[in-house]
Design a protein around this motif. Structure first.
Motif, PDB file in Angstrom:
ATOM      1  N   ASN A 220       2.654  30.179  19.975  1.00  0.00           N
ATOM      2  CA  ASN A 220       3.002  30.511  21.354  1.00  0.00           C
ATOM      3  C   ASN A 220       4.502  30.723  21.446  1.00  0.00           C
ATOM      4  N   GLY A 222       6.027  30.542  24.695  1.00  0.00           N
ATOM      5  CA  GLY A 222       6.425  30.176  26.054  1.00  0.00           C
ATOM      6  C   GLY A 222       7.380  29.019  26.133  1.00  0.00           C
ATOM      7  N   TYR A 223       7.320  28.086  25.204  1.00  0.00           N
ATOM      8  CA  TYR A 223       8.176  26.908  25.253  1.00  0.00           C
ATOM      9  C   TYR A 223       8.776  26.673  23.888  1.00  0.00           C
ATOM     10  N   ASN A 249       2.657  37.516  26.398  1.00  0.00           N
ATOM     11  CA  ASN A 249       2.873  37.109  27.790  1.00  0.00           C
ATOM     12  C   ASN A 249       3.577  35.776  27.926  1.00  0.00           C
ATOM     13  N   ALA A 250       3.831  35.090  26.815  1.00  0.00           N
ATOM     14  CA  ALA A 250       4.454  33.780  26.888  1.00  0.00           C
ATOM     15  C   ALA A 250       5.864  33.749  26.316  1.00  0.00           C
ATOM     16  N   ASP A 272      -1.905  35.545  26.762  1.00  0.00           N
ATOM     17  CA  ASP A 272      -1.076  34.497  27.350  1.00  0.00           C
ATOM     18  C   ASP A 272      -0.806  33.378  26.371  1.00  0.00           C
ATOM     19  N   ASP A 273      -1.776  33.136  25.446  1.00  0.00           N
ATOM     20  CA  ASP A 273      -1.660  32.010  24.519  1.00  0.00           C
ATOM     21  C   ASP A 273      -2.157  32.415  23.141  1.00  0.00           C
TER      22      ASP A 273
END
Length: 771
Positions: A220, A222-223, A249-250, A272-273
């Motif tokens: 991922n 995102g973080y 998307n992340a 997204d993931d």
């Protein structure tokens, strides 16, 4: 006519090269949100609970998780416990697990302790139907989650790991509902572990070893804590042959910038993931969503079957379409949508032909405008720009001539000429003012003075008319339009007119003053004549009075003498009859009587007493009857009356003499005054020939717009070395000179003028003609 130019030109960008571009590989089939096979499962967290329900747990369930807060999962686990399934829970010690602990304590065997990431489920371990799944996270309400089914030998390994954590890493336990107590001692001294892959140290070493070989890394974006490559030190590794798969998307903008130089190949998947998976040539690993160097990580080293399952998932993802990093690509080779690394959110298509209207271009010089080379002039605007991606672009642009800068101010030369022209106009205006003042003052001259100035005014009207024509000529002059020699001539003419006006003003002032003096001379002569006439009248009157006085003087003297004698006789008869006639008689002359009275004034009382003794008997008798006091009173009265007789006469004679003297003095004074006035008139008549006009400063200041001293100073001008432009207007901006012209001005003359003045040729904005 100077007008903006509308131009069109084309530029090919086929050979331009782009760096760090993600190119889209089209999808072979529609994307699905979930994936499931015999080993690997990915999708919503609720699907994991559904999978757990199909396992039909009969004997026991072991769960080690970071968080259990999904109410459906808590309810399901409680139901299993209520149906005599032994449930053992090892949870991270945190408030988020209080809901599960409150609901399940007393029904399940619960212990809390070390921080975990991910989750493991082991069901019916002691039976032949034992099963186990490692999950990316605990039971949460919703969200992305993936899990992996363990093989039989792995189940035993992870059961031992669970037991180790449950007995040796627990801090507290919950044997009764809601009651926490310190964890009891383990029933065994130790548990043999086949490996320690879930612990941070061994796991970090294993991942580092795996990355020493070419690998595919799912993660991922995102973080930061989800990104595996940031959780351990691998900066010395060569990853140019490794492949990185990121959830599109992340990701965040800065993340791509940090990794594009390190990895040989990067794929962005339109999701997204993604699961945290590392697949290298030597080994493969499945990691939870969260990762930490110091906590328990429920990671799995994949078997061959498990690896094939993940590879199948990888192929499934790629079939749904992905963005692949091209570290360099030619524009002509772009056949699908692209995204730039530094602007990953924007999707672009490369067009075959693009038409663009450029911003209007303002030339820096008139030479540029006349070159009429739009492509060369706008090369900065038509340079390759990746945001307008096309193999060829047709540009439309309007080329403007150079314009006058907005902050430009009039050039110092213009201001200098304006000041000179203003000085000139003011000076000419002063001439008109002086003429007007002289005409106004001339009109105020009194009629009684005009008679003295007739000769002066002869021909003055003609002179004034000529003067006005010359002033009108000077008034119409624009100095900047004259040649240097003609400027000098007109300055000289102006000074001549100034001198003429000063002379004219002086003449008018002098003549006016002379007329005033003549008028004053006549007034003074009239005064002298008047006084002479008054003297003549006065002399005649005095002579008339003298003649009348002399005519009556003797009569007044005789009358006074008659009164004198009659009064004497009356007193004599009453008081002095007894006096010796040798002394004085009743009929004595006046002079004798005056002498007698004067001589006997002191002895008059005695004479009166003597007279009283010789009066008749009646008088004596009467006197005897009177008191002595009365006698004395009568004597005094007689004495006074006697003294008054000569006194009254003398007064009358004295008054006559005094009157005669005054009349004679009057005649003498009038004669002297007549003589003096005659001399004064003679002198005054002689002074007429010496009268000359002298201009008074007060009157002269009314005629001259300036003081005489200032008027006497010649008017002069220091002309600038440069003449004003023959065409257009001159400006200055930031130390640079501009010649601004109109669209229909003669451009050739303008260029020559600009060269002469060392100025840049421009147009004023808004004045350029339409092209």
């Amino acid at each position: 006519m100077i007008a903006p130019l509308e131009r069109t030109f084309s530029v090919s960008y086929r050979d331009e090269r782009l760096k760090n571009v993600f190119v889209f590989n089209s999808a072979e089939k529609d994307a699905t949100g979930s994936y499931r096979d015999d080993y690997f499962q990915a999708g919503e967290s609720s699907e994991l609970l559904d999978e757990l329900a199909t396992c039909q747990v009969e004997d026991s369930l072991f769960i080690a998780a970071d968080i259990i807060r999904d109410t459906d999962a808590i309810r399901y686990i409680g139901n299993l416990a209520d149906n005599n399934v032994q449930v053992f829970l090892f949870l991270t010690e945190c408030e988020e697990n209080n809901l599960a602990i409150d609901a399940l304590s007393g029904r399940c065997c619960i212990r809390t302790g070390s921080q975990q990431h991910g989750m493991i489920l082991i069901g019916d371990y002691h039976s032949k139907s034992a099963w186990s799944r490692v999950c990316s996270s605990g039971f949460v309400e919703k969200g992305y989650q993936y899990s992996l089914a363990l093989e039989t030998d792995q189940i035993d390994e992870y059961y031992r790991l669970f037991c180790h954590l449950f007995w040796f890493e627990a801090n507290n336990e919950y044997l009764e509902s809601g009651r926490r107590q310190p964890a009891s001692k383990a029933p065994v001294e130790t548990i043999d572990l086949l490996h320690r892959n879930i612990l941070s140290g061994p796991l970090t070493h294993s991942l580092h070893t795996a990355l020493e070989h070419p690998a595919k890394l799912f993660t991922n974006g995102g973080y930061d804590q989800n990104i595996v490559w940031q959780e351990f030190d691998h900066t010395e590794l060569n990853l140019q042959e490794s492949e990185l798969l990121l959830a599109f998307n992340a990701i965040e903008q800065g993340q791509l910038q940090r990794v594009i130089e390190r990895y040989g190949d990067i794929h962005l998947l339109s999701r997204d993931d993604l699961p945290q998976v590392l697949i290298s040539e030597e080994e493969a690993w499945l990691l939870p969503l969260r990762y930490s160097k110091t906590d328990v990580i429920w990671a799995v080293k994949l078997s061959e079957n498990q690896r094939r399952s993940v590879d199948d998932y990888h192929l499934e993802l790629l079939a749904n379409g992905y963005w692949r990093l091209k570290k360099e690509i030619a524009v002509d080779d772009i056949t699908s949508p692209i995204r730039y690394v530094d602007n990953i959110d924007e999707e672009l298509q490369c067009k075959e032909l693009l038409s663009i209207t450029l911003e209007d271009f303002e030339c820096r010089s008139f030479a540029e405008f006349e070159s009429d080379n739009a492509q060369e002039l706008t090369k900065d605007q038509s340079v390759f720009n990746r945001s307008r991606l096309a193999r060829e672009i047709e540009y439309q642009v309007v080329i403007h001539p150079p314009y006058l800068p907005g902050q430009a101010e009039r050039d110092a030369l213009v201001l200098a000429w304006e000041r000179i022209q203003k000085r000139w106009d003011n000076e000419v205006c002063d001439l008109n003012v002086q003429v007007a003042r002289m005409e106004a003052e001339q009109s105020k001259i009194k009629d009684n003075l005009l008679g003295y100035m007739k000769q002066f005014f002869l021909g003055r009207d003609r002179e004034r008319s000529q003067l006005k024509k010359e002033i009108d000529h000077l008034e119409s002059i624009c100095l900047s339009e004259l040649s240097p020699s003609y400027r000098k001539e007109n300055v000289a003419l102006l000074n001549q007119l100034r001198s003429k006006l000063v002379e004219s003003a002086l003449s008018l002032a002098n003549e006016t003053d002379k007329a005033q003096q003549l008028e004053h001379w006549e007034q003074e002569k009239l005064k002298i004549d008047t006084r002479l006439e008054q003297c003549d009248q006065k002399r005649a009157k005095i002579q008339q009075d003298m003649e009348a006085f002399l005519y009556t003087r003797n009569e007044k003297k005789a009358a006074a003498e008659h009164v004198f004698l009659e009064s004497w006789k009356e007193l004599f008869d009453k008081y002095f009859t007894a006096i010796n006639s040798n002394e004085i008689a009743r009929d004595s002359k006046r002079d004798d009587i005056e002498i007698w009275i004067s001589n006997n004034s002191r002895q008059l009382n005695k004479v009166l007493k003597k007279q009283s003794k010789t009066t008749s008997g009646d008088l004596v008798k009467e006197a005897s009857k009177s008191s002595k006091k009365q006698q004395r009173k009568e004597q005094e009265q007689a004495k006074k009356r006697l003294e008054q007789i000569p006194r009254a006469y003398k007064v009358t004679i004295s008054n006559l003499a005094e009157r005669e003297q005054k009349l004679q003095q009057g005649l003498d004074q009038v004669s002297k005054e007549q003589e003096r006035l005659g001399e004064e008139l003679s002198t005054h008549q002689q002074s007429r020939n010496s009268i000359k006009g002298k201009a008074k400063e007060s009157f002269l200041s009314k005629l001259l717009s300036k003081g005489k001293r200032e008027a006497d100073v010649a008017f002069s001008i220091d002309f600038p070395e440069e003449d004003l432009p023959d065409i257009g207007q001159l400006y200055m901006s930031k130390g640079k000179r501009y010649l601004a012209i109109a669209p229909d001005d003669d451009s050739e003359l303008a260029k020559r003028t600009a060269m002469r003045l060392r100025a840049s040729l421009v147009l004023k904005k808004g004045e350029a003609a339409n092209g």
